[in-house]
Write an enzyme that holds these catalytic residues in place. Structure first.
Site, PDB file in Angstrom:
ATOM      1  N   LYS A   1       0.839  -1.201   0.000  1.00 35.18           N
ATOM      2  CA  LYS A   1       0.000   0.000   0.000  1.00 35.18           C
ATOM      3  C   LYS A   1       0.876   1.254   0.000  1.00 35.18           C
ATOM      4  CE  LYS A   1      -3.922   1.994   2.569  1.00 35.18           C
ATOM      5  NZ  LYS A   1      -4.734   1.874   3.801  1.00 35.18           N
TER       6      LYS A   1
ATOM      7  N   SER B   1      -9.479   1.957   3.116  1.00 31.84           N
ATOM      8  CA  SER B   1      -8.664   2.721   2.186  1.00 31.84           C
ATOM      9  C   SER B   1      -7.673   1.875   1.408  1.00 31.84           C
ATOM     10  CB  SER B   1      -7.905   3.800   2.950  1.00 31.84           C
ATOM     11  OG  SER B   1      -6.994   3.234   3.883  1.00 31.84           O
TER      12      SER B   1
ATOM     13  N   GLY C   1      -6.815   1.647   9.953  1.00 35.06           N
ATOM     14  CA  GLY C   1      -7.062   2.574  11.043  1.00 35.06           C
ATOM     15  C   GLY C   1      -8.542   2.718  11.360  1.00 35.06           C
ATOM     16  N   GLY C   2      -9.387   2.270  10.404  1.00 34.65           N
ATOM     17  CA  GLY C   2     -10.829   2.292  10.600  1.00 34.65           C
ATOM     18  C   GLY C   2     -11.476   1.281   9.670  1.00 34.65           C
ATOM     19  N   GLY C   3     -10.914   0.062   9.673  1.00 31.20           N
ATOM     20  CA  GLY C   3     -11.422  -0.994   8.807  1.00 31.20           C
ATOM     21  C   GLY C   3     -10.773  -1.043   7.445  1.00 31.20           C
ATOM     22  N   SER C   4      -9.667  -0.332   7.254  1.00 30.05           N
ATOM     23  CA  SER C   4      -9.113  -0.137   5.914  1.00 30.05           C
ATOM     24  C   SER C   4      -8.487  -1.379   5.290  1.00 30.05           C
ATOM     25  CB  SER C   4      -8.081   0.994   5.928  1.00 30.05           C
ATOM     26  OG  SER C   4      -8.715   2.229   6.118  1.00 30.05           O
TER      27      SER C   4
END
Length: 628
Positions: free
Chosen positions: A205, A281, A302-305
């Site tokens: 990534k 993301s 960081g939030g389901g990425s």
């Protein structure tokens, strides 16, 4: 206390009185020129703050953060009580060589059946090639890494040339890929491959350092202020195993979105339906694995990425426990490589993007491939072992009957009202069917649980991730880089800059309450089960390709079940379990106790084995392991 609401201590919350409230986000859905105009208004003095204040009030953020007394002390990063050892596992030496850990992981897998793997008719029964398939093909001289590279390179170049562009990779160097493949091919010719990962193609990534590629975080400017000087620790560990890196995978700008929309470089498309989002993301990593071009990829979460795009693309994604991976040096733009609160330096400016919620983790087409990559990259730094007191890293012994028997003792916690809060019952019904199959086949016990204060958790996560993000980027934003961000990033910047120090402290007080609630739940169950997302892959509005979009209702569905693992640092994994009526993938999420990756991998492997229906071949799939 005036009109302030006073929360009772977390230990005194009456769970029998908790009523589930369906999430209802109040915010406009905007794309195209309307979105552009909206952002201009947000950035206008006087008008912008009024709009932000109104949105925060409508979503009860002001009430919770400023008009509520929270009795708990703040918890600025996850803290866990000592955990019991997992059963049926093999302890891993996190200080050893990555290739030795990968070899140990290999011994934990069931025996490889070459005849079964290579005699299947892929035309009638689709499946992904696994890492062990590639290794067998290389050792048997069916193909070489260089031959596979020549299958991958033209496809990557084709994606970059599409109109509109839909690149899987932001940074790609065909000659560098050929060079790595040639070195791996030579090792196989000499009979000395480094590990089972030698010659395996992996994408990284764009917020993780992969030297000599720039780390842009999908922006147009981050590489200008922060040059890459070396590999991230996770990357260096994979490189030592002989991995071939194809380049830097596309993503949502700075990871601040759940769709993968990227006007800067082009939006990656879902391999199952090119008119759909991949999820974000880590959009590029999930898509490149789902398309068959890479065996695995590294993403950040960081939030389901990691879990959101894995679910939407029909692959497996693992988010590790906060602190499980070494973060020495500057490793990612979203945080220093993988986990923990850490200041990370370039020559001048420190960055700490999503410091207390972010991890790096693997995405692959199968649980065993996730396990092999996880074995290579795991390992906490010494400081974290002192402060977090982690349990030793373990792997499930999937080759042992004892490990299989351990499944029967697992208690799976399900909060039914939350579980069913999805846009389509296809999602909840498919996940429910798999849980019933688990219970019938392995004897796993289903336990009804209640998770209080879910709205508080969403707010605490937003304030935490947003405050840490903006704190890291204020120097660059003030230096004029803010206007070079996408419009959705600029929207987030305006919201995040509205958070005060007292808001951040309130969020950390909520984090301690929520940790208490979840650790009480984990006294009763081993794993919390949910759908990974409350919606399958959303359509991409054509008007969103140039200017992006803001659609917080869709974001709410995508993030509904993933936040606890980030705010509280728990390990979690998404496994594909079926498709909706449109043929779009559905993922099941397993959330584990701190340091409980081995239990999650064992259970995920059982889920994978129980899924008896044939997988759908993605509309955009490439068989790069051609042996004839």
């Amino acid at each position: 206390m005036g009109k302030k609401r006073v929360m009772v201590p977390a230990a005194d919350v009456d769970l029998s009185a908790v009523k589930y409230q369906n999430e209802a986000i109040q915010a406009p859905h905007l794309t195209g020129l309307k979105f552009k105009l909206f952002v201009k208004l947000l950035e206008t003095p006087l008008i912008g703050p009024l709009i932000i204040s109104h949105l925060k009030k409508e979503n009860k953020m002001i009430e919770l953060l400023q008009n509520t007394v929270i009795p708990e002390a703040p918890m600025y990063r996850p803290e866990y009580p000592p955990q019991e050892s997992e059963t049926g596992v093999v302890v891993v030496d996190e200080d050893g060589k990555p290739e030795d850990r990968v070899e140990l992981a290999m011994k934990c897998l069931p025996p490889y059946n070459a005849a079964s793997s290579w005699n299947e008719d892929l035309a009638s029964s689709f499946r992904y090639w696994k890492i062990r398939d590639y290794a067998h093909a290389y050792r048997s001289k069916f193909v070489t890494p260089s031959m596979v590279a020549e299958q991958i390179i033209p496809v990557i170049e084709e994606f970059n040339k599409k109109d509109p562009p839909m690149p899987l990779l932001i940074s790609f160097d065909a000659e560098e890929v050929r060079k790595q493949a040639a070195a791996s091919t030579k090792r196989f010719e000499e009979g000395s491959p480094i590990s089972i990962l030698d010659g395996i193609f992996i994408a990284i990534k764009d917020d993780i350092d992969l030297y000599p590629h720039p780390s842009k975080g999908a922006t147009t400017w981050m590489h200008e202020v922060r040059p890459v000087k070396e590999d991230a620790i996770s990357v260096s560990r994979l490189r030592s195993c002989g991995v071939i890196f194809v380049g830097k995978a596309n993503m949502h700008e700075f990871g601040m979105g759940t769709t993968g929309n990227n006007p800067n470089y082009g939006t990656t498309r879902n391999p199952h339906a090119v008119d759909r989002y991949t999820g974000g993301s880590s959009s590029g990593p999930a898509a490149i694995v789902a398309s068959g071009l890479c065996s695995a990829a590294l993403g950040t979460d960081g939030g389901g990425s990691i879990r959101i795009p894995s679910s939407l693309c029909g692959v497996v994604g693992l988010k590790t426990t906060f602190g499980r991976t070494n973060i020495t040096g500057f490793q990612t733009l979203e945080i220093s490589l993988s986990l923990t609160l850490s200041w990370c330096y370039n020559d001048v400016v420190p960055y700490m993007i999503f410091g207390t919620v972010e991890v790096t983790g693997p995405i692959a087409s199968s649980v065993e491939d996730v396990m092999l990559v996880y074995a290579a990259i795991l390992g906490s730094r010494p400081e974290e072992r002192i402060s977090l007191n982690p349990s030793p890293p373990c792997l499930p012994n999937l080759a042992s009957r004892d490990g299989a028997d351990a499944l029967g003792s697992l208690r799976l916690g399900k909060y039914t009202a939350w579980f069913n809060d999805v846009q389509s019952t296809d999602v909840s019904d498919t996940c429910e069917d798999m849980l019933n199959l688990l219970s019938r086949t392995h004897g796993c016990e289903m336990v009804e649980i209640v998770i209080p204060e879910l709205q508080e958790m969403r707010t605490a996560h937003l304030v935490s991730i947003g405050s840490e993000f903006i704190n890291s980027l204020i120097p660059d934003i003030e230096d004029g880089k803010g206007v070079r961000l996408n419009y959705d990033s600029r929207t987030n910047v305006r919201l995040f800059r509205s958070f005060s120090a007292s808001d951040y402290i309130a969020a950390q007080c909520l984090r301690r309450r929520l940790m208490h609630h979840h650790m009480e739940i984990f006294k009763k169950v081993d794993v919390i089960v949910t759908p990974t997302t409350g919606i399958t892959a959303p359509k991409i509005p054509s008007s969103a390709l140039s200017y992006g979009e803001t659609d917080l209702q869709t974001t709410g569905y995508l993030m509904r079940f993933v936040i606890a693992a980030n705010l509280l640092g728990f390990p979690a994994i998404s496994i594909p379990v079926g498709y909706d009526k449109q043929g779009l993938p559905i993922g099941l999420q397993l959330i584990g106790r701190p340091w409980g990756e081995a239990t999650l991998l064992r259970l995920a492997s059982a889920v994978e084995e129980l899924y008896a229906k044939p997988k759908k071949r993605p509309a955009s799939f490439y068989d790069v392991l051609k042996t004839k």
